[in-house]
Write a protein that holds these residues in place. Structure first.
Motif, mmCIF file in Angstrom:
data_model
loop_
_atom_site.group_PDB
_atom_site.id
_atom_site.type_symbol
_atom_site.label_atom_id
_atom_site.label_comp_id
_atom_site.label_asym_id
_atom_site.label_seq_id
_atom_site.Cartn_x
_atom_site.Cartn_y
_atom_site.Cartn_z
ATOM 1 N N MET A 1 1.778 42.996 63.071
ATOM 2 C CA MET A 1 0.941 44.162 62.859
ATOM 3 C C MET A 1 1.161 45.131 64.017
ATOM 4 O O MET A 1 1.066 44.737 65.178
ATOM 5 C CB MET A 1 -0.508 43.717 62.776
ATOM 6 N N PRO A 2 1.446 46.414 63.700
ATOM 7 C CA PRO A 2 1.674 47.394 64.761
ATOM 8 C C PRO A 2 0.414 47.642 65.582
ATOM 9 O O PRO A 2 -0.705 47.529 65.089
ATOM 10 C CB PRO A 2 2.062 48.663 64.010
ATOM 11 N N SER A 3 0.620 47.999 66.835
ATOM 12 C CA SER A 3 -0.514 48.298 67.719
ATOM 13 C C SER A 3 -1.217 49.574 67.246
ATOM 14 O O SER A 3 -0.665 50.360 66.472
ATOM 15 C CB SER A 3 -0.030 48.485 69.148
ATOM 16 N N ARG A 4 -2.442 49.752 67.717
ATOM 17 C CA ARG A 4 -3.208 50.953 67.337
ATOM 18 C C ARG A 4 -2.462 52.212 67.759
ATOM 19 O O ARG A 4 -2.378 53.177 67.005
ATOM 20 C CB ARG A 4 -4.593 50.915 67.981
ATOM 21 N N SER A 5 -1.915 52.227 68.972
ATOM 22 C CA SER A 5 -1.207 53.422 69.448
ATOM 23 C C SER A 5 0.019 53.716 68.584
ATOM 24 O O SER A 5 0.319 54.877 68.301
ATOM 25 C CB SER A 5 -0.813 53.286 70.916
ATOM 26 N N ARG A 6 0.680 52.662 68.142
ATOM 27 C CA ARG A 6 1.842 52.875 67.266
ATOM 28 C C ARG A 6 1.410 53.426 65.912
ATOM 29 O O ARG A 6 2.061 54.312 65.353
ATOM 30 C CB ARG A 6 2.620 51.578 67.094
ATOM 31 N N ARG A 7 0.296 52.923 65.368
ATOM 32 C CA ARG A 7 -0.201 53.433 64.085
ATOM 33 C C ARG A 7 -0.585 54.901 64.194
ATOM 34 O O ARG A 7 -0.283 55.702 63.311
ATOM 35 C CB ARG A 7 -1.385 52.601 63.591
#
Length: 83
Positions: A1-7
């Motif tokens: 699952m991508p990190s929040r910053s990446r999303r």
């Protein structure tokens, strides 16, 4: 699952490709970033790269106002003063 910053970064990249002009592009970026940081309002400015003079200001959320709003005009003047 991508990190929040990446999303957020990916959502911003998508939003930036959807705008057809400056106003739409800034509004799209604002929608993503204000939601990401939980801001109630934001102000975006553009500058002339040759002179670095301010050329426009866009306000969103609680800073937004109508074209004949004296309070909004005063806020925009203050933003330019602070810039």
């Amino acid at each position: 699952m991508p990190s929040r910053s990446r999303r957020v970064r990916e959502a911003l990249q998508r939003a930036l490709t959807e705008g057809t002009d400056l106003a739409e592009t800034v509004a799209a970026a604002d929608a993503v970033l204000r939601r990401a940081v939980g801001a109630e309002g934001s102000a975006w400015g553009t500058v002339d790269p040759a002179t670095t003079l301010s050329t426009s200001c866009a306000r969103f959320g609680v800073l937004e106002s109508g074209p004949h709003d004296d309070v909004g005009a005063a806020r925009e003047r203050r933003l330019f003063q602070l810039e």
